[in-house]
Design a protein around this motif. Structure first.
Motif, PDB file in Angstrom:
ATOM      1  N   SER A  38     -14.884 -16.689  -1.035  1.00 55.89           N
ATOM      2  CA  SER A  38     -16.336 -16.542  -1.199  1.00 55.89           C
ATOM      3  C   SER A  38     -16.853 -17.300  -2.433  1.00 55.89           C
ATOM      4  O   SER A  38     -18.057 -17.405  -2.636  1.00 55.89           O
ATOM      5  N   TYR A 210     -22.115  -9.215  -5.639  1.00 60.76           N
ATOM      6  CA  TYR A 210     -21.371  -9.478  -4.410  1.00 60.76           C
ATOM      7  C   TYR A 210     -21.673 -10.894  -3.939  1.00 60.76           C
ATOM      8  O   TYR A 210     -22.825 -11.247  -3.675  1.00 60.76           O
ATOM      9  N   HIS A 212     -21.198 -13.809  -1.112  1.00 57.91           N
ATOM     10  CA  HIS A 212     -20.877 -13.973   0.298  1.00 57.91           C
ATOM     11  C   HIS A 212     -21.131 -15.430   0.673  1.00 57.91           C
ATOM     12  O   HIS A 212     -22.254 -15.927   0.505  1.00 57.91           O
ATOM     13  N   GLN A 213     -20.093 -16.103   1.117  1.00 56.15           N
ATOM     14  CA  GLN A 213     -20.161 -17.530   1.479  1.00 56.15           C
ATOM     15  C   GLN A 213     -20.835 -18.377   0.382  1.00 56.15           C
ATOM     16  O   GLN A 213     -21.715 -19.196   0.643  1.00 56.15           O
ATOM     17  N   GLN A 215     -22.889 -17.493  -1.908  1.00 56.89           N
ATOM     18  CA  GLN A 215     -24.246 -17.118  -2.344  1.00 56.89           C
ATOM     19  C   GLN A 215     -24.240 -15.732  -2.975  1.00 56.89           C
ATOM     20  O   GLN A 215     -23.414 -14.883  -2.611  1.00 56.89           O
ATOM     21  N   TRP A 217     -25.265 -12.358  -2.829  1.00 55.25           N
ATOM     22  CA  TRP A 217     -25.726 -11.612  -1.644  1.00 55.25           C
ATOM     23  C   TRP A 217     -26.313 -10.250  -2.019  1.00 55.25           C
ATOM     24  O   TRP A 217     -27.215  -9.761  -1.393  1.00 55.25           O
ATOM     25  N   TRP A 218     -25.745  -9.683  -3.089  1.00 52.43           N
ATOM     26  CA  TRP A 218     -26.197  -8.333  -3.488  1.00 52.43           C
ATOM     27  C   TRP A 218     -25.865  -8.135  -4.959  1.00 52.43           C
ATOM     28  O   TRP A 218     -24.866  -8.627  -5.451  1.00 52.43           O
ATOM     29  N   ASN A 230     -26.921  -3.121   2.881  1.00 55.84           N
ATOM     30  CA  ASN A 230     -26.494  -4.508   3.098  1.00 55.84           C
ATOM     31  C   ASN A 230     -25.259  -4.525   4.024  1.00 55.84           C
ATOM     32  O   ASN A 230     -24.200  -4.017   3.665  1.00 55.84           O
ATOM     33  N   GLU A 232     -23.211  -6.954   5.205  1.00 60.96           N
ATOM     34  CA  GLU A 232     -22.016  -7.705   4.795  1.00 60.96           C
ATOM     35  C   GLU A 232     -21.256  -6.970   3.696  1.00 60.96           C
ATOM     36  O   GLU A 232     -20.030  -6.930   3.707  1.00 60.96           O
TER      37      GLU A 232
END
Lengths: 253, 248
Positions: A38, A210, A212-213, A215, A217-218, A230, A232
């Motif tokens: 990630s 967090y 994710h890919q 980015q 994300w959270w 969320n 993911e």
């Protein structure tokens, strides 16, 4: 405080980090979590200057780190301590020399004073009587603790830990987590930890990021990480049979 | 075309690394200690192999001279004289440098490569250490200072070996020593020392570049160590040819 502004990084055309903006608070344990691949390690290596970002800025206390000269970067790096995933202890030196290395390299003090500091740091990570041992003679958990002792030996303002619990049993993991958390609060330093370990997340995560890919994300803390909507993040946290069961039980209540 | 582009890219990266490596050490006391340590592992530990090879090659050179220069018109001191020239000008500074390339270049490349893949170099960089200067410069200085001593030793041992080889084949010690002393010029020794210094620089810098810039895992350590030995050996031979043309 450390701040990332619009950080992007790609390798051979593949974008690993996409426009990341994060603030890491001082005196707190900042955790970066996410699946393998990630971009956690790339993000941490970008933070400490082992990778330079394609775009954006890395700020240490308002100073733009990635646009400094090498000499200026070296000055900022003297304020950093880092615990690598495999410890990265210098295998040609014994434990005492490993911990003494950053002090001896940059500080002008007597050998006696340096030795006192080494013993203080080793004592802080609950290691005694290992001064003359070689890194290869220690267990994985002990090596991690030596790496933490070395990272804090030069009184850093910023502490970076790349998966400090990987390869350790749950009890030793908790010990390492507590140690890092205690050191962060005692020394009032900015600590950033890359981890997969959910126990670390719920125990010491005061600021959780967090990825994710590639980015952001959270972002939140240990109080709301288990109750987020969320998808993911939920898939990441509650992926094991045990955590799924706990989640189901909590939902029933 | 692609090979040429890769060559210039690598050469550029090599020069940039050397620029970093030749910066003033951040801690002179640690630098001196590291240099003494490197002298021990790269220099002192090479003494046995240098002695063994020198004594046998020295003997072989004199025996070949005796076998191939058997003519009544040649004076008997010719064997000692020709052997001295061969040992001082070519055998010791060039062949022993190739032996040292095999031993020291692989050692330097594998040591730095292992440190690179186990993130030890990254750990030092994060602490603010100029790793190129800290890790590479002591090795370069140790080679530059100690290799000439090894070559002097090699010449001395080679001449002794030649004496044994000659006497075993009927050459008198008097004529051999006479040949060694005849028309001795310090220029030959100075040339040998300059050539050794250049070879020391080639071995230590190419091997350091190979190890320091290593990427990948443990398999790569072997590949880069081999490259370090092959490349430094080839460069030694090319520079040897150029220097021979330049100095004589």
């Amino acid at each position: 405080m450390i701040e990332l502004v619009n950080i992007s990084k790609s390798f051979e055309g593949k974008q690993i980090l996409k426009d990341i903006n994060i603030k890491f608070a001082k005196g707190k344990c900042n955790l970066i979590i996410g699946q393998s691949g990630s971009g956690k390690t790339v993000l941490m290596k970008t933070l400490v200057g082992l990778h330079s970002p394609d775009t954006g800025e890395v700020l240490f206390g308002g100073r733009i780190f990635n646009k400094m000269t090498i000499e200026q970067q070296i000055d900022v790096r003297k304020e950093m301590g880092m615990v690598f995933q495999a410890g990265a202890l210098f295998d040609s030196m014994n434990i005492e020399e490993n911990v003494m290395f950053p002090i001896r390299m940059f500080q002008k003090s007597s050998r006696g004073k340096m030795l006192d500091k080494v013993n203080l740091c080793l004592d802080r990570v609950n290691l005694k009587g290992v001064n003359k041992m070689m890194p290869s003679e220690l267990s994985g958990g002990m090596r991690k603790r030596v790496a933490i002792a070395r990272a804090i030996a030069a009184d850093p303002k910023y502490l970076f830990c790349d998966e400090p619990n990987s390869g350790l049993d749950p009890q030793t993991s908790i010990l390492i987590d507590d140690l890092i958390s205690d050191i962060t609060h005692e020394l009032n330093i900015t600590t950033i930890i890359n981890t997969h370990d959910m126990n670390s997340v719920v125990e010491i995560g005061e600021n959780i990021i967090y990825l994710h890919q590639g980015q952001l994300w959270w972002q939140g803390d240990k109080k709301n990480v288990l109750n987020t909507d969320n998808k993911e993040l939920n898939d990441f946290i509650f992926c094991t049979a045990l955590t799924k069961k706990i989640k189901e039980n909590n939902d029933k209540k | 075309m692609r090979m040429l582009k890769n060559f210039f890219m690598e050469f550029g990266a090599y020069l940039l690394l050397m620029k970093e490596a030749f910066k003033k050490p951040q801690n002179m006391h640690i630098f001196k200690r590291k240099m003494i340590y490197e002298m021990q592992v790269l220099g002192v530990d090479s003494i046995p192999i240098v002695c063994v090879i020198s004594i046998f090659i020295g003997a072989a050179v004199v025996i070949q001279m005796i076998l191939n220069l058997q003519n009544p018109i040649y004076p008997s001191w010719i064997y000692g004289f020709a052997s001295r020239k061969a040992l001082i000008l070519e055998f010791s500074p060039t062949v022993i440098s190739l032996i040292l390339a095999g031993k020291c270049a692989s050692m330097i490349a594998s040591e730095l490569g292992s440190q690179r893949i186990s993130e030890q170099i990254d750990a030092m960089e994060v602490m603010g250490v100029n790793t190129a200067s800290y890790l590479i410069l002591p090795k370069i200085f140790a080679c530059l200072l100690f290799f000439p001593l090894l070559i002097v030793l090699s010449i001395f041992i080679g001449l002794i070996g030649g004496g044994f080889g000659g006497m075993a084949n009927g050459l008198s010690a008097f004529h051999y020593v006479e040949g060694i002393r005849l028309e001795f010029t310090t220029y030959d020794v100075v040339y040998a020392m300059i050539k050794t210094g250049v070879n020391a620089l080639i071995i230590s810098t190419i091997a350091s570049y190979r190890g320091y810039t290593m990427k990948g895992g443990s398999v790569e350590v072997g590949i880069q160590s081999t490259k370090a030995v092959v490349q430094s050996s080839v460069v030694i031979m090319i520079i040897n040819l150029l220097m021979t043309n330049l100095f004589f």
